[in-house]
Design an enzyme around this catalytic site. Structure first.
Site, PDB file in Angstrom:
ATOM      1  N   SER B 157     -38.403 -75.944  43.568  1.00 14.63           N
ATOM      2  CA  SER B 157     -38.852 -74.751  44.864  1.00 14.63           C
ATOM      3  C   SER B 157     -37.851 -74.163  46.445  1.00 14.63           C
ATOM      4  O   SER B 157     -37.405 -74.344  46.392  1.00 14.63           O
ATOM      5  CB  SER B 157     -39.660 -74.508  44.321  1.00 14.63           C
ATOM      6  N   ASP B 322     -37.175 -70.374  33.986  1.00 15.17           N
ATOM      7  CA  ASP B 322     -37.428 -69.895  34.600  1.00 15.17           C
ATOM      8  C   ASP B 322     -36.858 -68.763  35.783  1.00 15.17           C
ATOM      9  O   ASP B 322     -35.494 -69.011  35.597  1.00 15.17           O
ATOM     10  CB  ASP B 322     -37.114 -71.101  36.108  1.00 15.17           C
ATOM     11  N   HIS B 355     -40.920 -71.028  36.399  1.00 15.22           N
ATOM     12  CA  HIS B 355     -40.840 -72.033  37.171  1.00 15.22           C
ATOM     13  C   HIS B 355     -42.308 -73.063  37.159  1.00 15.22           C
ATOM     14  O   HIS B 355     -41.363 -74.126  37.976  1.00 15.22           O
ATOM     15  CB  HIS B 355     -41.119 -71.201  38.348  1.00 15.22           C
TER      16      HIS B 355
END
Lengths: 204, 382
Positions: B157, B322, B355
């Site tokens: 991320s 995600d 995610h």
């Protein structure tokens, strides 16, 4: 341990012989990555393999090759024109949605294309259909008709017709039996006696 | 430490590097002095070639693995599923370093730290910080640890963005770059989510222009809303459906506006427990850093050109479920690296949870990490 130290599958050995030293190679459907690993170790080749199967992706990573988990059926639009010396597609032609489009794309991206596929014109599949009335099952085509990934089977003559109509030049052809051995007979009657066909292609 | 699992790094203790050399920031300001708090796991080898830098994401910290003495029964570090003896980031073979980012909620210098001149908390005066600033501060830590070159810089991320920044800004300082569940820049939709989160915080009456600490309060409602919103975007529709469906907490409708559906209860719980540990000013800073990251922006939107200096080998990983950092965004990174002629592998992990999957241990994910890091381990420990 790279692929260079273990024996290469026979059809891949023929392909490897066609690839020049130091070439930039894109390998469509690279499987466990053994062709690229071998070429990296023995011929200082660089490049990428494309592979959809997750276990093969892991195997390719383990073999130390650059592998991209992508679906050939999504096309190759992201690759630039002439960005590779050689684009290889070994035993994947018959499994893709649009084989003709993919071959044209291979030769847009690379100066040279190498394609291999099981020859449906071999006498055994012919006999299976003509005599037994059954879809053929063999070493080269091991699946039943209902669960086969091979959705676009063709013969040596079909393939050459496709190349001719797309202005693609066949620079080398190698037709072998299922043990990947070539003989005088497979050379004289490729479409009848060859089980696996290997082609080297260029734009015509 | 028999009470910890065999594949845990066990009890860990953060270390602190006090830096007195000023750090010039992208915003034009500078931090005259600051502290970097970090943890390490495993042993640095003799030629100092087996070090892995972990870059954390929005709500992460230096506590990536193992347990702290004051919370021995608590949760292990945020990436404990991947870091430890025998785990993909194998601490028997690698020396793993995880610093807390500047501006964070705990550890390294951040908005809650005392300003060295006034002695009062920085609060809103803490400068807006960028991914580049973080990477430059991590480079100071690298120097301090005497590591010429990281074997791997890894992160998911916002952490993946720092990995890309490392590869572009300090190409000779890392051999491998692991970019997980990241994006080359945020989309408008993604920035929009961040803006709602920020608005929730700054419009909370207890925010006091960021000086809530001086007023002895916390903008709880705003921070809680920010987290609730964020949490929805880190989960997939399927995951929420599977976990909560339309289950009711009391088993019947109450025709009111208090918690009725299990998902509401869950989100409130997530929001509330986040407020207990996190800092509102940090949330603002972290989301800004996400919004600003855009290496292609410096090269006429040409990501390929941005990656030109990179020499590291890349492994890019995305997760199919995600949608906040979707596989398409990871493929933009991969395409640019291929066009730039860089060494890159890409794995798209079939997943269900969204995610947050990058923090977990899906078999295909750990197999992929393991296969890659196994090669790196043999490279650095021949």
């Amino acid at each position: 341990m790279t692929g260079g130290s273990k024996p290469l599958r026979a059809d891949l050995r023929i392909i490897a012989d066609w690839i020049p030293r130091g070439a930039r190679v894109l390998d469509l459907g690279c499987g466990d990555g053994q062709l690229l690993a071998h070429l990296q170790a023995d011929k200082q080749v660089s490049g990428y393999g494309l592979e959809i199967d997750p276990d093969n992706v892991v195997a390719s990573i383990g073999a130390g090759v650059n592998v991209l988990q992508l679906d050939l059926d999504d096309g190759l639009g992201q690759f630039e024109d002439n960005s590779f010396d050689v684009v290889v597609m070994a035993s994947a032609l018959q499994q893709v949605q649009q084989p003709d489009e993919l071959i044209r794309e291979m030769l847009r991206i690379g100066g040279q294309g190498i394609v291999t596929f099981p020859n449906f014109g071999h006498w055994r599949p012919r006999l299976s259909i003509a005599w037994h009335g059954l879809m053929p099952v063999s070493k080269a085509l091991p699946n039943q008709w209902y669960d086969t990934p091979n959705i676009h089977l063709c013969t040596v003559r079909d393939f050459e017709k496709l190349c001719a109509s797309n202005h693609i030049r066949v620079t080398q052809r190698h037709v072998v039996n299922h043990e990947h051995a070539s003989s005088l007979r497979t050379r004289v009657f490729p479409n009848l006696l060859g089980e696996i066909a290997l082609y080297q292609l260029e734009r015509g | 430490m028999g009470e910890f699992p065999a594949d845990s790094v066990g009890l860990v203790e953060p270390q602190t590097l006090h830096v007195t050399e000023p750090l010039a920031l992208d915003c034009g300001k500078q931090l005259d002095e600051y502290e970097l708090v970090y943890e390490t796991y495993g042993q640095l080898n003799a030629d100092r070639s087996n070090a892995i830098l972990i870059c954390h994401a929005l709500s992460g910290s230096h506590h990536a693995a193992g347990y702290h003495a004051d919370t021995p029964d608590g949760k292990p570090g945020w990436w404990d599923k991947c870091i430890g003896p025998g785990k993909p980031l194998d601490t028997n073979r690698f020396f793993v370093v995880c610093p807390a980012n500047l501006g964070g909620y705990k550890g390294s210098t951040g908005p809650a730290s005392a300003h060295p001149k006034t002695g009062r908390p920085y609060g809103p005066d803490f400068p807006v910080i960028t991914v580049g600033d973080w990477v430059r501060s991590q480079a100071v830590l690298r120097e301090h640890l005497g590591i010429e070159q990281w074997a791997v810089v890894a992160g998911g991320s916002l952490g993946g963005m720092q990995v890309m920044q490392w590869a572009i800004e300090y190409p000779e300082r890392l051999k491998h770059a692991l970019v997980i569940a990241a994006a080359p820049r945020l989309s408008a939709q993604n920035i929009a989510f961040n803006e709602i989160a920020r608005q929730a915080i700054v419009t909370d009456p207890e925010f006091h222009g960021g000086r809530y600490a001086e007023h002895g309060v916390v903008p709880r409602r705003g921070l809680m809303l920010a987290r609730m919103l964020g949490h929805i975007t880190y989960l997939s529709d399927e995951a929420m459906r599977a976990k909560f469906g339309r289950d009711l907490r009391d088993g019947r409708l109450n025709y009111g506006f208090d918690v009725e559906f299990q998902v509401e209860s869950y989100l409130r719980h997530q929001g509330q427990s986040f407020v207990e540990r996190f800092d509102a000013n940090t949330y603002l800073l972290m989301t800004k850093a996400l919004d600003y990251f855009d290496p292609a922006g410096l090269h006429d939107d040409n990501l390929q050109a941005a990656f030109a200096p990179a020499t590291a080998r890349f492994l890019v990983i995305s997760f199919t479920s995600d949608w906040r950092f979707s596989p398409e965004r990871s493929r933009e990174i991969v395409d640019a690296l291929v066009d730039a002629g860089k060494q890159v592998s890409y794995a798209e992990i079939v997943s269900e949870l969204g995610h947050d999957e990058f923090l977990l241990d899906l078999p295909q994910y750990t197999h992929t990490l393991r296969a890659y890091l196994e090669r790196v381990a043999r490279e650095v420990n021949p």
